[in-house]
Design an enzyme around this catalytic site. Structure first.
Site, short mmCIF file in Angstrom:
data_model
loop_
_atom_site.label_atom_id
_atom_site.label_comp_id
_atom_site.label_asym_id
_atom_site.label_seq_id
_atom_site.Cartn_x
_atom_site.Cartn_y
_atom_site.Cartn_z
N ARG A 8 15.61 2.16 -0.45
CA ARG A 8 15.43 0.88 -1.15
C ARG A 8 15.03 -0.22 -0.17
O ARG A 8 15.51 -1.35 -0.25
CB ARG A 8 16.68 0.48 -1.95
CG ARG A 8 16.33 -0.52 -3.08
CD ARG A 8 17.56 -1.04 -3.84
NE ARG A 8 18.35 0.00 -4.40
CZ ARG A 8 19.66 0.14 -4.18
NH1 ARG A 8 20.31 -0.69 -3.37
NH2 ARG A 8 20.33 1.13 -4.74
N CYS B 71 0.78 -1.25 0.00
CA CYS B 71 0.00 0.00 0.00
C CYS B 71 0.81 1.29 0.00
O CYS B 71 0.34 2.26 -0.59
CB CYS B 71 -1.10 -0.01 1.04
SG CYS B 71 -0.56 -0.31 2.69
P1 NAD Z 1 14.08 1.41 6.29
O1 NAD Z 1 14.94 1.82 7.44
O2 NAD Z 1 13.75 -0.02 6.11
O3 NAD Z 1 14.78 1.89 4.93
C1 NAD Z 1 15.42 3.12 4.79
C2 NAD Z 1 16.06 3.23 3.41
O4 NAD Z 1 16.60 4.53 3.24
C3 NAD Z 1 17.18 2.24 3.18
O5 NAD Z 1 17.14 1.78 1.85
C4 NAD Z 1 18.42 3.11 3.40
O6 NAD Z 1 19.56 2.63 2.74
C5 NAD Z 1 17.96 4.43 2.84
N1 NAD Z 1 18.70 5.55 3.37
C6 NAD Z 1 18.84 5.89 4.67
N2 NAD Z 1 19.61 6.99 4.76
C7 NAD Z 1 19.97 7.34 3.52
C8 NAD Z 1 20.77 8.39 2.98
N3 NAD Z 1 21.35 9.28 3.76
N4 NAD Z 1 20.92 8.45 1.64
C9 NAD Z 1 20.34 7.54 0.85
N5 NAD Z 1 19.57 6.54 1.30
C10 NAD Z 1 19.40 6.44 2.63
O7 NAD Z 1 12.76 2.30 6.40
P2 NAD Z 1 11.32 2.12 5.67
O8 NAD Z 1 10.52 1.07 6.32
O9 NAD Z 1 11.48 2.08 4.21
O10 NAD Z 1 10.66 3.51 6.08
C11 NAD Z 1 11.24 4.72 5.64
C12 NAD Z 1 10.41 5.90 6.09
O11 NAD Z 1 9.14 5.84 5.47
C13 NAD Z 1 10.13 5.95 7.59
O12 NAD Z 1 10.17 7.29 8.01
C14 NAD Z 1 8.75 5.40 7.71
O13 NAD Z 1 8.08 5.91 8.83
C15 NAD Z 1 8.12 5.90 6.44
N6 NAD Z 1 6.98 5.13 5.97
C16 NAD Z 1 5.94 5.84 5.54
C17 NAD Z 1 4.82 5.21 5.07
C18 NAD Z 1 3.69 6.05 4.57
O14 NAD Z 1 2.62 5.53 4.30
N7 NAD Z 1 3.89 7.34 4.39
C19 NAD Z 1 4.76 3.81 5.05
C20 NAD Z 1 5.86 3.08 5.47
C21 NAD Z 1 6.98 3.77 5.91
#
Ligand code: NAD
Length: 319
Positions: A184, A149
């Site tokens: 990613r 989603c």
């Molecule tokens: P995660 O920690 O699993 O993944 C983070 C990703 O960002 C990784 O691929 C990492 O390598 C990359 N990353 C981190 N720092 C970086 C940088 N400085 N430069 C480049 N890439 C970088 O997290 P996730 O589960 O994917 O969640 C990410 C964010 O999205 C969180 O803030 C989460 O709350 C949010 N989220 C939002 C929704 C929504 O519906 N809006 C849904 C799920 C997650």
């Protein structure tokens, strides 16, 4: 001050799905007089998850669904609780607030949720269909596959922003568009990059370690996306990828991270799905359209997925 572009709120996008969702709920009155039931499992103390659960509950109730938050104090009992909900015919949809264990056990728990009730679209079968650009679960094309989603929400936002060109054939509507996705993860960034590339875009997928390019090849010759490693992460390479990018999507889970505004092409579209603001105010001096958050659209997609699952269960005579 005069800004060249506009900020678009997620609520503007989610509002466009309200009628479709409420009228479908209405048509289920015979089977579900009190509305379909979504159960959310919360087994962590994450305030962000708590907030998201609150929102989900409010949205559910405003649209004719029922929502039940089940708190599981002891993480080790979560699996049993999910299995019980899988078996319970009164439950139409199940979601789990991750991270729970914060390791590979979470991936196992994702797969414990019954495929027929997996509103978030995290089941392996759904993922595999998505990566392979397969839209149905059955050969007769009666049962629609579910998309995860959050990536789906970003796609719907891009449709709303008219980045998808509806004059192009379905499935090629991002032909010629260049996108950068900074994240990613298996939950959002990688599936999102695959979806966009499957729809014809050139996608630069950026994470801490490296940058990859997702495309369907020259002239969109492949039926599904291919991945190419471009090399280790560097700001120089990120800058280069952004130079002609039409869309920049961020999802870095960090308060301090800010995407460099100077890398954004004038008039690019910027979308942030992280719970932290990955763009600072200056993004508005560069972006044509800026979407600061996507959560409300994610919830709409969750409810839309749930109705699709109920439809699938009806068609399989499981209701
Ligand atoms: P995660 O920690 O699993 O993944 C983070 C990703 O960002 C990784 O691929 C990492 O390598 C990359 N990353 C981190 N720092 C970086 C940088 N400085 N430069 C480049 N890439 C970088 O997290 P996730 O589960 O994917 O969640 C990410 C964010 O999205 C969180 O803030 C989460 O709350 C949010 N989220 C939002 C929704 C929504 O519906 N809006 C849904 C799920 C997650």
């Amino acid at each position: 001050s005069t800004k060249p572009g506009r900020t678009i709120l997620a609520s503007s996008v989610s509002n466009t799905y309200a009628d479709e969702i409420t009228s479908k709920v209405e048509s289920l009155r015979k089977e579900r007089p009190n509305g379909p039931l979504l159960v959310g499992f919360l087994a962590n103390n994450d305030p962000a998850a708590e907030m998201y659960a609150n929102w989900t509950s409010k949205t559910c109730e405003s649209m004719g669904f029922r929502y039940e938050l089940r708190r599981v104090e002891e993480k080790d009992f979560l699996e049993e609780a999910i299995i019980e909900a899988n078996r319970d015919n009164a439950v139409d949809g199940i979601m789990v607030y991750f991270p729970v264990f914060g390791n590979a056990q979470d991936q196992y728990l994702q797969q414990v949720v019954s495929r027929e009730k997996d509103v978030e679209g995290l089941n392996h079968v759904y993922y595999q269909n998505m990566y392979h650009n397969i839209r149905y679960l059955d050969d007769e094309q009666q049962l629609k596959s579910i998309l995860p989603c959050t990536p789906l929400a970003v796609v719907k936002i891009m449709e709303y922003l008219k980045i998808y060109n509806s004059l192009l054939p379905q499935g090629n509507r991002l032909y010629g568009k260049k996108c950068v996705v900074v994240n990613r993860s298996e939950i959002v960034g990688r599936p999102l990059s695959a979806l966009l590339a499957n729809d014809g875009a050139i996608v630069y997928s950026v994470d801490i370690n490296n940058i990859q390019k997702f495309t369907r090849g020259e002239g969109l010759k492949f039926q599904k996306h291919q991945v190419e490693d471009l090399g280790p992460f560097s700001n120089e390479m990120l800058k280069e990828c952004c130079a002609d990018a039409d869309v920049i999507i961020t999802g870095v889970p960090s308060e301090s991270y800010k995407f460099p505004t100077e890398y954004i092409k004038e008039g690019a579209v910027c979308i942030n799905f992280s719970s932290h603001k990955n763009f600072d105010e200056s993004v508005k001096s560069k972006a044509s359209l800026y979407v600061p958050s996507t959560g409300k659209v994610t919830i709409s997609m969750l409810l839309r997925n749930m109705l699709r699952l109920v439809e699938n269960r009806q068609k399989m005579n499981l209701l």
